[in-house]
Write a protein that holds these residues in place. Structure first.
Motif, mmCIF file in Angstrom:
data_model
loop_
_atom_site.group_PDB
_atom_site.id
_atom_site.type_symbol
_atom_site.label_atom_id
_atom_site.label_comp_id
_atom_site.label_asym_id
_atom_site.label_seq_id
_atom_site.Cartn_x
_atom_site.Cartn_y
_atom_site.Cartn_z
ATOM 1 N N LEU A 206 0.825 -1.214 0.000
ATOM 2 C CA LEU A 206 0.000 0.000 0.000
ATOM 3 C C LEU A 206 0.857 1.261 0.000
ATOM 4 C CD1 LEU A 206 -2.850 -0.989 2.487
ATOM 5 C CD2 LEU A 206 -3.004 -0.791 0.003
ATOM 6 N N LYS A 207 2.012 1.206 0.636
ATOM 7 C CA LYS A 207 2.918 2.363 0.649
ATOM 8 C C LYS A 207 3.536 2.603 -0.730
ATOM 9 C CE LYS A 207 4.287 1.970 5.483
ATOM 10 N NZ LYS A 207 5.398 1.632 6.398
ATOM 11 N N MET A 208 3.593 1.561 -1.539
ATOM 12 C CA MET A 208 4.187 1.685 -2.883
ATOM 13 C C MET A 208 3.202 2.222 -3.911
ATOM 14 S SD MET A 208 6.296 -1.846 -3.113
ATOM 15 C CE MET A 208 7.276 -2.423 -1.747
ATOM 16 N N ILE A 209 1.925 2.149 -3.628
ATOM 17 C CA ILE A 209 0.908 2.563 -4.593
ATOM 18 C C ILE A 209 1.089 4.011 -5.047
ATOM 19 C CG2 ILE A 209 -1.570 2.986 -4.890
ATOM 20 C CD1 ILE A 209 -2.074 0.352 -3.432
ATOM 21 N N PRO A 210 1.483 4.946 -4.157
ATOM 22 C CA PRO A 210 1.649 6.329 -4.642
ATOM 23 C C PRO A 210 2.744 6.489 -5.709
ATOM 24 C CG PRO A 210 1.396 6.325 -2.265
ATOM 25 C CD PRO A 210 1.525 4.891 -2.701
ATOM 26 N N GLU A 211 3.576 5.475 -5.882
ATOM 27 C CA GLU A 211 4.605 5.543 -6.924
ATOM 28 C C GLU A 211 4.016 5.303 -8.315
ATOM 29 O OE1 GLU A 211 8.262 3.399 -6.112
ATOM 30 O OE2 GLU A 211 7.837 3.469 -3.964
ATOM 31 N N LEU A 212 2.803 4.801 -8.380
ATOM 32 C CA LEU A 212 2.155 4.513 -9.657
ATOM 33 C C LEU A 212 1.537 5.783 -10.230
ATOM 34 C CD1 LEU A 212 0.236 1.269 -8.624
ATOM 35 C CD2 LEU A 212 2.403 1.405 -9.834
ATOM 36 N N PRO A 213 1.310 5.790 -11.544
ATOM 37 C CA PRO A 213 0.571 6.911 -12.129
ATOM 38 C C PRO A 213 -0.817 7.001 -11.491
ATOM 39 C CG PRO A 213 1.592 5.593 -13.843
ATOM 40 C CD PRO A 213 1.786 4.851 -12.553
ATOM 41 N N PHE A 214 -1.358 8.188 -11.441
ATOM 42 C CA PHE A 214 -2.601 8.458 -10.718
ATOM 43 C C PHE A 214 -3.749 7.572 -11.185
ATOM 44 C CE2 PHE A 214 -6.440 11.018 -9.969
ATOM 45 C CZ PHE A 214 -6.363 11.079 -8.582
ATOM 46 N N ASP A 215 -3.919 7.401 -12.499
ATOM 47 C CA ASP A 215 -5.039 6.596 -12.995
ATOM 48 C C ASP A 215 -4.915 5.138 -12.566
ATOM 49 O OD1 ASP A 215 -2.845 6.223 -14.658
ATOM 50 O OD2 ASP A 215 -4.003 6.156 -16.507
ATOM 51 N N GLN A 216 -3.679 4.618 -12.492
ATOM 52 C CA GLN A 216 -3.472 3.244 -12.042
ATOM 53 C C GLN A 216 -3.732 3.117 -10.537
ATOM 54 O OE1 GLN A 216 0.426 1.977 -13.317
ATOM 55 N NE2 GLN A 216 -0.036 2.350 -15.479
ATOM 56 N N GLN A 217 -3.348 4.136 -9.773
ATOM 57 C CA GLN A 217 -3.634 4.132 -8.337
ATOM 58 C C GLN A 217 -5.133 4.003 -8.097
ATOM 59 O OE1 GLN A 217 -2.061 7.388 -5.990
ATOM 60 N NE2 GLN A 217 -0.357 7.639 -7.414
ATOM 61 N N MET A 218 -5.906 4.799 -8.799
ATOM 62 C CA MET A 218 -7.351 4.813 -8.589
ATOM 63 C C MET A 218 -7.968 3.457 -8.913
ATOM 64 S SD MET A 218 -8.009 7.576 -7.226
ATOM 65 C CE MET A 218 -9.724 7.188 -7.097
ATOM 66 N N VAL A 219 -7.573 2.861 -10.027
ATOM 67 C CA VAL A 219 -8.138 1.578 -10.420
ATOM 68 C C VAL A 219 -7.783 0.502 -9.390
ATOM 69 C CG1 VAL A 219 -8.043 -0.213 -12.186
ATOM 70 C CG2 VAL A 219 -8.228 2.156 -12.864
ATOM 71 N N LEU A 220 -6.534 0.483 -8.949
ATOM 72 C CA LEU A 220 -6.116 -0.498 -7.934
ATOM 73 C C LEU A 220 -6.926 -0.343 -6.653
ATOM 74 C CD1 LEU A 220 -2.217 -0.800 -7.838
ATOM 75 C CD2 LEU A 220 -3.863 -2.597 -8.245
ATOM 76 N N LYS A 221 -7.052 0.876 -6.178
ATOM 77 C CA LYS A 221 -7.765 1.115 -4.925
ATOM 78 C C LYS A 221 -9.239 0.753 -5.055
ATOM 79 C CE LYS A 221 -4.575 4.625 -3.280
ATOM 80 N NZ LYS A 221 -4.355 6.055 -3.045
ATOM 81 N N LEU A 222 -9.861 1.140 -6.157
ATOM 82 C CA LEU A 222 -11.272 0.826 -6.335
ATOM 83 C C LEU A 222 -11.502 -0.680 -6.462
ATOM 84 C CD1 LEU A 222 -12.335 3.668 -8.792
ATOM 85 C CD2 LEU A 222 -13.018 3.423 -6.403
ATOM 86 N N PHE A 223 -10.589 -1.378 -7.141
ATOM 87 C CA PHE A 223 -10.767 -2.810 -7.372
ATOM 88 C C PHE A 223 -10.447 -3.634 -6.127
ATOM 89 C CE2 PHE A 223 -9.514 -6.997 -9.080
ATOM 90 C CZ PHE A 223 -10.646 -7.296 -9.827
ATOM 91 N N TYR A 224 -9.292 -3.375 -5.512
ATOM 92 C CA TYR A 224 -8.859 -4.206 -4.402
ATOM 93 C C TYR A 224 -9.325 -3.721 -3.028
ATOM 94 C CZ TYR A 224 -5.966 -6.805 -7.632
ATOM 95 O OH TYR A 224 -5.548 -7.592 -8.657
ATOM 96 N N LEU A 225 -9.323 -2.422 -2.802
ATOM 97 C CA LEU A 225 -9.683 -1.914 -1.482
ATOM 98 C C LEU A 225 -11.185 -1.707 -1.336
ATOM 99 C CD1 LEU A 225 -6.763 0.622 -0.936
ATOM 100 C CD2 LEU A 225 -6.914 -1.759 -0.204
ATOM 101 N N GLU A 226 -11.811 -1.157 -2.366
ATOM 102 C CA GLU A 226 -13.249 -0.894 -2.302
ATOM 103 C C GLU A 226 -14.077 -2.043 -2.869
ATOM 104 O OE1 GLU A 226 -14.664 1.768 -0.891
ATOM 105 O OE2 GLU A 226 -12.727 2.609 -0.363
ATOM 106 N N GLU A 227 -13.412 -2.975 -3.570
ATOM 107 C CA GLU A 227 -14.035 -4.179 -4.137
ATOM 108 C C GLU A 227 -15.150 -3.868 -5.138
ATOM 109 O OE1 GLU A 227 -15.129 -6.655 -0.839
ATOM 110 O OE2 GLU A 227 -13.040 -6.998 -0.283
ATOM 111 N N TYR A 228 -14.908 -2.865 -5.984
ATOM 112 C CA TYR A 228 -15.854 -2.573 -7.045
ATOM 113 C C TYR A 228 -15.570 -3.491 -8.228
ATOM 114 C CZ TYR A 228 -17.731 1.622 -4.879
ATOM 115 O OH TYR A 228 -18.374 2.485 -4.043
ATOM 116 N N SER A 229 -16.607 -3.768 -9.013
ATOM 117 C CA SER A 229 -16.435 -4.566 -10.225
ATOM 118 C C SER A 229 -15.793 -3.705 -11.308
ATOM 119 C CB SER A 229 -17.793 -5.083 -10.705
ATOM 120 O OG SER A 229 -18.573 -4.006 -11.196
ATOM 121 N N LEU A 230 -15.328 -4.363 -12.364
ATOM 122 C CA LEU A 230 -14.732 -3.619 -13.482
ATOM 123 C C LEU A 230 -15.764 -2.669 -14.091
ATOM 124 C CD1 LEU A 230 -12.701 -6.491 -15.183
ATOM 125 C CD2 LEU A 230 -11.807 -4.631 -13.770
ATOM 126 N N LYS A 231 -16.998 -3.112 -14.199
ATOM 127 C CA LYS A 231 -18.066 -2.267 -14.755
ATOM 128 C C LYS A 231 -18.299 -1.034 -13.882
ATOM 129 C CE LYS A 231 -21.964 -1.257 -17.010
ATOM 130 N NZ LYS A 231 -21.939 0.164 -17.147
#
Length: 187
Positions: free
Chosen positions: A125-150
């Motif tokens: 989780l500490k490494m996530i800010p090293e990613l580009p912003f759009d990739q950070q958001m997708v990772l957080k929404l998918f893994y942390l918030e557990e949203y579907s791809l849709k």
């Protein structure tokens, strides 16, 4: 989001649309914290995030009667929050500078040879800010918030294929970052 949560949100939305003002209060209690966290992910400033969420609730209240699919309330509200946060960032270059300095400050990761799973997750989780912003958001929404791809596609306003690509690239970049950190420790 669990199926039960979606059913409850649907019930509350329909109740509010039929005139039950108490239903809106419950929706606010259920969603306000999540929306603040979502806005904070963009702004990296709690005061700005709260302003974004206040603006989001204004929009939600004025347009909730137009929402046809009550089960989509969560992704709809998250989408509004995300877009309002992005609008604020575009308008406020100071916010962008705060975000960039936040990313630079939070790039340090320390690991020990023997880690628990929770510690490993914390390091990732500490490494996530090293990613580009759009990739950070997708990772957080998918893994942390557990949203579907849709749902992520709806929230971010990009196609499902773009979401999949960003998710794949984010995973690959994280693997690379982890490998580099491990190599640095060996040297």
């Amino acid at each position: 989001m669990s199926k039960t949560s979606k059913i409850l949100d649907s019930f509350l939305v329909i109740s509010y649309q039929r005139g039950n003002k108490k239903a809106l209060e419950i929706l606010v209690k259920r969603w306000n914290k999540r929306l603040c966290i979502q806005a904070y992910r963009y702004t990296k400033d709690w005061d700005l995030a709260k302003d974004v969420v206040q603006d989001t609730w204004h929009t939600v209240i004025t347009k909730l009667f137009l929402l046809r699919d009550a089960a989509s309330f969560g992704s709809w509200a998250m989408t509004i929050t995300s877009r309002k946060a992005l609008d604020l960032i575009r308008k406020n270059s100071k916010t962008r500078k705060i975000y960039e300095s936040h990313v630079l400050v939070n790039n340090e990761v320390e690991t020990s040879p023997i880690q628990t799973q929770e510690e490993q997750i914390g390091e990732i989780l500490k490494m996530i800010p090293e990613l580009p912003f759009d990739q950070q958001m997708v990772l957080k929404l998918f893994y942390l918030e557990e949203y579907s791809l849709k749902q992520i596609s709806d929230i971010t306003g990009v196609s499902i294929n773009t979401v999949k690509t960003r998710l794949f690239r984010a995973r690959e970049k994280l693997k690379s970052i982890i490998k580099n950190k491990e190599d640095e420790k060996r040297d």
